[in-house]
Write a protein that holds these residues in place. Sequence first.
Motif, short mmCIF file in Angstrom:
data_model
loop_
_atom_site.label_atom_id
_atom_site.label_comp_id
_atom_site.label_asym_id
_atom_site.label_seq_id
_atom_site.Cartn_x
_atom_site.Cartn_y
_atom_site.Cartn_z
N ARG A 142 -4.13 -1.35 -7.45
CA ARG A 142 -5.14 -1.98 -8.30
C ARG A 142 -4.50 -3.12 -9.12
N ASN A 143 -3.32 -2.86 -9.66
CA ASN A 143 -2.65 -3.87 -10.49
C ASN A 143 -2.22 -5.08 -9.66
N ILE A 144 -1.74 -4.82 -8.45
CA ILE A 144 -1.35 -5.95 -7.58
C ILE A 144 -2.58 -6.80 -7.25
N GLN A 145 -3.68 -6.13 -6.89
CA GLN A 145 -4.88 -6.88 -6.50
C GLN A 145 -5.48 -7.62 -7.70
N GLY A 154 -6.28 -9.81 -2.59
CA GLY A 154 -6.11 -9.98 -1.15
C GLY A 154 -4.68 -9.89 -0.65
N MET A 155 -3.74 -9.67 -1.56
CA MET A 155 -2.33 -9.64 -1.16
C MET A 155 -2.04 -8.46 -0.22
N THR A 156 -1.24 -8.72 0.80
CA THR A 156 -0.77 -7.67 1.70
C THR A 156 0.21 -6.78 0.94
N VAL A 157 -0.02 -5.48 0.99
CA VAL A 157 0.87 -4.54 0.30
C VAL A 157 1.32 -3.46 1.28
N LEU A 158 2.61 -3.25 1.37
CA LEU A 158 3.17 -2.22 2.24
C LEU A 158 3.90 -1.21 1.37
N GLU A 159 3.94 0.03 1.83
CA GLU A 159 4.71 1.07 1.13
C GLU A 159 5.75 1.59 2.11
N VAL A 160 7.01 1.53 1.75
CA VAL A 160 8.05 1.99 2.68
C VAL A 160 9.12 2.82 1.97
#
Lengths: 218, 218
Positions: B182-185, B190-196
Amino acid sequence: MTRLVEVRTRVLKQNDTVARRLRSRFEDAGVSVASLVSSPGAGKTALLERTLTELIGDFRVAALVGDLATDNDAKRLARSGAPIRQITTGTVCHLEAAMIEEAIADWLLEELDFLFIENVGNLVCPATFDLGEARRVVLCAATEGEDKPLKYPTIFNTADAAVITKIDLAQAVEFDAAAMHRNIQAVRPGMTVLEVSTKTGQHFSDWLQWLTSQAAEH
Amino acid sequence: MTRLVEVRTRVLKQNDTVARRLRSRFEDAGVSVASLVSSPGAGKTALLERTLTELIGDFRVAALVGDLATDNDAKRLARSGAPIRQITTGTVCHLEAAMIEEAIADWLLEELDFLFIENVGNLVCPATFDLGEARRVVLCAATEGEDKPLKYPTIFNTADAAVITKIDLAQAVEFDAAAMHRNIQAVRPGMTVLEVSTKTGQHFSDWLQWLTSQAAEH
């Protein structure tokens, strides 16, 4: 390039003048001032919130907190009941002495025992800006890895003590405490190093004891 | 103050000129260039080491790595077998385009598919320095907390994708993934977010797939 270096030198000189003025005021007022520097997310605000909460019964405490944006940290710290001021720096990557002077303009320093200054999360740029603090504490989380003192030597060199935070996670991240201590001592021989977990409270009393002993020395 | 702003503007203009030149060279050579920015200790080098190791069978890969001091990261990354160059910045808190240009002066870019640039660990200052990269990736560890996009908006705003690292520790630190997204958006819709997790390899293939799909688009 020469001109940039000149301007930078001038900015640092101006900062030092203000920092010297602040240091005199803090000393005259008998307030013990400690600043906290670290990477973003190393746990400065969490440590400070618990510190204020634990000290406020016995001491008169207050804090200034710097961030590029938001006053979230000031709100969090205000839960302790201590007077808090947020300094919002915009795009500036560090606090400067003039920002501190402005933030405390209407505070009566004589009515405080401890003043904490939480810098912007940045392990590089705050190193060169004196804020008039008596003590600078660098925080480094166990989750950040043991190599940070070697890779960011200047900030460790300008600090009076190092606090290794999040030690409750040490095992999960296979933190090598011996290597961390070795790396800190390589950069700054003789530096005081504490290991704490703000979350579990492990060794937190060591940190409080260090703070109060430093204030007593004053 | 006015003079400092002027000088700063001039430095940024010079940097942009070099960055534009680099971007043309990268495009002409057909090399896909991605830079990594994050706080110190968010796991840039670990992610990059695994990325190089996994890609090197199928692609021609290389990396530049920036640090204030030490060449520890270059040594770590060289274990992958890829060509690596360390850029040591001294007291400079970010990489600049001219440093990249100098570091690759004798490299044949046509012989590379991917070039990675690991910036100095700093969530503030690298934001304003274009390095000629096609894509900028901001890393943020689950251990750093969900508030970082709100508190360091500029760097999230200048990045093309965000990678949340150390998700193997998410539970231990009670990481609120929904709040982080939520904070990134909120900062960059619309930013691509990955979790690794680089350590366990969880979702690491998503990251590699993102990289190769971006290179194909090119």
